[in-house]
Scaffold this motif. Sequence first.
Motif, PDB file in Angstrom:
ATOM      1  N   VAL A 198      74.307  -5.586 127.019  1.00  0.00           N
ATOM      2  CA  VAL A 198      74.784  -4.477 126.200  1.00  0.00           C
ATOM      3  C   VAL A 198      73.632  -3.502 126.026  1.00  0.00           C
ATOM      4  CG1 VAL A 198      75.559  -3.802 123.909  1.00  0.00           C
ATOM      5  CG2 VAL A 198      76.511  -5.831 125.004  1.00  0.00           C
ATOM      6  N   ARG A 199      73.887  -2.270 126.282  1.00  0.00           N
ATOM      7  CA  ARG A 199      72.846  -1.259 126.182  1.00  0.00           C
ATOM      8  C   ARG A 199      73.046  -0.355 124.972  1.00  0.00           C
ATOM      9  NH1 ARG A 199      70.060  -4.084 129.284  1.00  0.00           N
ATOM     10  NH2 ARG A 199      69.969  -3.638 131.485  1.00  0.00           N
ATOM     11  N   HIS A 200      74.274  -0.180 124.538  1.00  0.00           N
ATOM     12  CA  HIS A 200      74.555   0.735 123.437  1.00  0.00           C
ATOM     13  C   HIS A 200      75.537   0.086 122.477  1.00  0.00           C
ATOM     14  CE1 HIS A 200      72.560   3.862 125.723  1.00  0.00           C
ATOM     15  NE2 HIS A 200      73.309   3.524 126.755  1.00  0.00           N
ATOM     16  N   VAL A 201      75.309   0.297 121.191  1.00  0.00           N
ATOM     17  CA  VAL A 201      76.215  -0.172 120.152  1.00  0.00           C
ATOM     18  C   VAL A 201      76.494   1.000 119.232  1.00  0.00           C
ATOM     19  CG1 VAL A 201      76.538  -1.755 118.213  1.00  0.00           C
ATOM     20  CG2 VAL A 201      75.257  -2.516 120.226  1.00  0.00           C
ATOM     21  N   LEU A 202      77.762   1.362 119.122  1.00  0.00           N
ATOM     22  CA  LEU A 202      78.173   2.385 118.172  1.00  0.00           C
ATOM     23  C   LEU A 202      78.784   1.675 116.978  1.00  0.00           C
ATOM     24  CD1 LEU A 202      79.896   4.974 120.546  1.00  0.00           C
ATOM     25  CD2 LEU A 202      77.500   4.813 119.902  1.00  0.00           C
ATOM     26  N   VAL A 203      78.425   2.093 115.787  1.00  0.00           N
ATOM     27  CA  VAL A 203      78.918   1.479 114.558  1.00  0.00           C
ATOM     28  C   VAL A 203      79.873   2.456 113.890  1.00  0.00           C
ATOM     29  CG1 VAL A 203      78.274   0.445 112.360  1.00  0.00           C
ATOM     30  CG2 VAL A 203      76.730   0.245 114.322  1.00  0.00           C
ATOM     31  N   LEU A 204      81.114   2.019 113.669  1.00  0.00           N
ATOM     32  CA  LEU A 204      82.142   2.878 113.117  1.00  0.00           C
ATOM     33  C   LEU A 204      82.659   2.298 111.795  1.00  0.00           C
ATOM     34  CD1 LEU A 204      82.862   5.324 114.953  1.00  0.00           C
ATOM     35  CD2 LEU A 204      82.118   3.398 116.292  1.00  0.00           C
ATOM     36  N   PRO A 205      83.228   3.158 110.927  1.00  0.00           N
ATOM     37  CA  PRO A 205      83.607   2.727 109.587  1.00  0.00           C
ATOM     38  C   PRO A 205      84.872   1.871 109.502  1.00  0.00           C
ATOM     39  CG  PRO A 205      84.130   5.048 109.889  1.00  0.00           C
ATOM     40  CD  PRO A 205      83.380   4.606 111.106  1.00  0.00           C
ATOM     41  N   ASP A 206      85.762   1.966 110.485  1.00  0.00           N
ATOM     42  CA  ASP A 206      86.993   1.168 110.421  1.00  0.00           C
ATOM     43  C   ASP A 206      87.538   0.918 111.821  1.00  0.00           C
ATOM     44  OD1 ASP A 206      88.845   3.394 111.153  1.00  0.00           O
ATOM     45  OD2 ASP A 206      88.268   4.181 109.194  1.00  0.00           O
ATOM     46  N   ARG A 207      88.498   0.005 111.903  1.00  0.00           N
ATOM     47  CA  ARG A 207      89.037  -0.398 113.202  1.00  0.00           C
ATOM     48  C   ARG A 207      89.713   0.772 113.922  1.00  0.00           C
ATOM     49  NH1 ARG A 207      90.187  -5.166 115.811  1.00  0.00           N
ATOM     50  NH2 ARG A 207      91.726  -4.940 117.447  1.00  0.00           N
ATOM     51  N   GLN A 246      82.404  -2.891 108.940  1.00  0.00           N
ATOM     52  CA  GLN A 246      81.975  -2.012 110.023  1.00  0.00           C
ATOM     53  C   GLN A 246      82.518  -2.573 111.331  1.00  0.00           C
ATOM     54  OE1 GLN A 246      77.736  -2.223 109.668  1.00  0.00           O
ATOM     55  NE2 GLN A 246      77.654  -0.562 108.193  1.00  0.00           N
ATOM     56  N   TRP A 247      82.826  -1.681 112.230  1.00  0.00           N
ATOM     57  CA  TRP A 247      83.325  -2.068 113.541  1.00  0.00           C
ATOM     58  C   TRP A 247      82.344  -1.579 114.586  1.00  0.00           C
ATOM     59  CZ3 TRP A 247      87.619  -5.044 114.429  1.00  0.00           C
ATOM     60  CH2 TRP A 247      88.332  -5.389 113.279  1.00  0.00           C
ATOM     61  N   LEU A 248      82.091  -2.423 115.559  1.00  0.00           N
ATOM     62  CA  LEU A 248      81.117  -2.117 116.598  1.00  0.00           C
ATOM     63  C   LEU A 248      81.832  -1.831 117.910  1.00  0.00           C
ATOM     64  CD1 LEU A 248      78.646  -5.055 115.912  1.00  0.00           C
ATOM     65  CD2 LEU A 248      78.731  -2.815 114.799  1.00  0.00           C
ATOM     66  N   GLY A 254      80.138   7.788 112.613  1.00  0.00           N
ATOM     67  CA  GLY A 254      79.439   6.535 112.857  1.00  0.00           C
ATOM     68  C   GLY A 254      78.026   6.820 113.314  1.00  0.00           C
ATOM     69  N   TRP A 255      77.397   5.814 113.863  1.00  0.00           N
ATOM     70  CA  TRP A 255      76.050   5.995 114.393  1.00  0.00           C
ATOM     71  C   TRP A 255      75.819   5.035 115.549  1.00  0.00           C
ATOM     72  CZ3 TRP A 255      76.926   3.388 109.822  1.00  0.00           C
ATOM     73  CH2 TRP A 255      76.451   2.083 109.736  1.00  0.00           C
ATOM     74  N   ARG A 256      74.762   5.285 116.296  1.00  0.00           N
ATOM     75  CA  ARG A 256      74.407   4.435 117.442  1.00  0.00           C
ATOM     76  C   ARG A 256      73.185   3.628 117.063  1.00  0.00           C
ATOM     77  NH1 ARG A 256      71.014   4.143 121.814  1.00  0.00           N
ATOM     78  NH2 ARG A 256      69.865   5.958 121.118  1.00  0.00           N
ATOM     79  N   GLU A 257      73.249   2.334 117.320  1.00  0.00           N
ATOM     80  CA  GLU A 257      72.097   1.473 117.090  1.00  0.00           C
ATOM     81  C   GLU A 257      71.262   1.401 118.349  1.00  0.00           C
ATOM     82  OE1 GLU A 257      73.196  -2.378 115.708  1.00  0.00           O
ATOM     83  OE2 GLU A 257      73.773  -1.622 113.743  1.00  0.00           O
TER      84      GLU A 257
END
Length: 81
Positions: A4-13, A50-52, A76-79
């Motif tokens: 996995v290279r990128h993870v986006l974190v979002l507030p809901d499904r 949080q949903w990834l 959201g944001w990217r980790e």
Amino acid sequence: MSDVRHVLVLPDREAAEEAAEALADRFAVHEEPRIVRDALAGEDDAEDAQWLVLLRDEEARLDPGHLNEFAAEWEGWREEP
């Protein structure tokens, strides 16, 4: 999921599902992004859940800056990997 290279974190499904579809369309990814609930965030309907969106980028083709902008569009944001 390996590499996995990128993870986006979002507030809901719902946001995660819509963002994953838009992400695949906009960036022409080789593999569909996966959606998972953050196991540490509590119940599915918890306010702080949080949903990834997990995205493989084995060839490092995706620009982190563009992904940051994309995530911000979905509140959201990217980790960092």
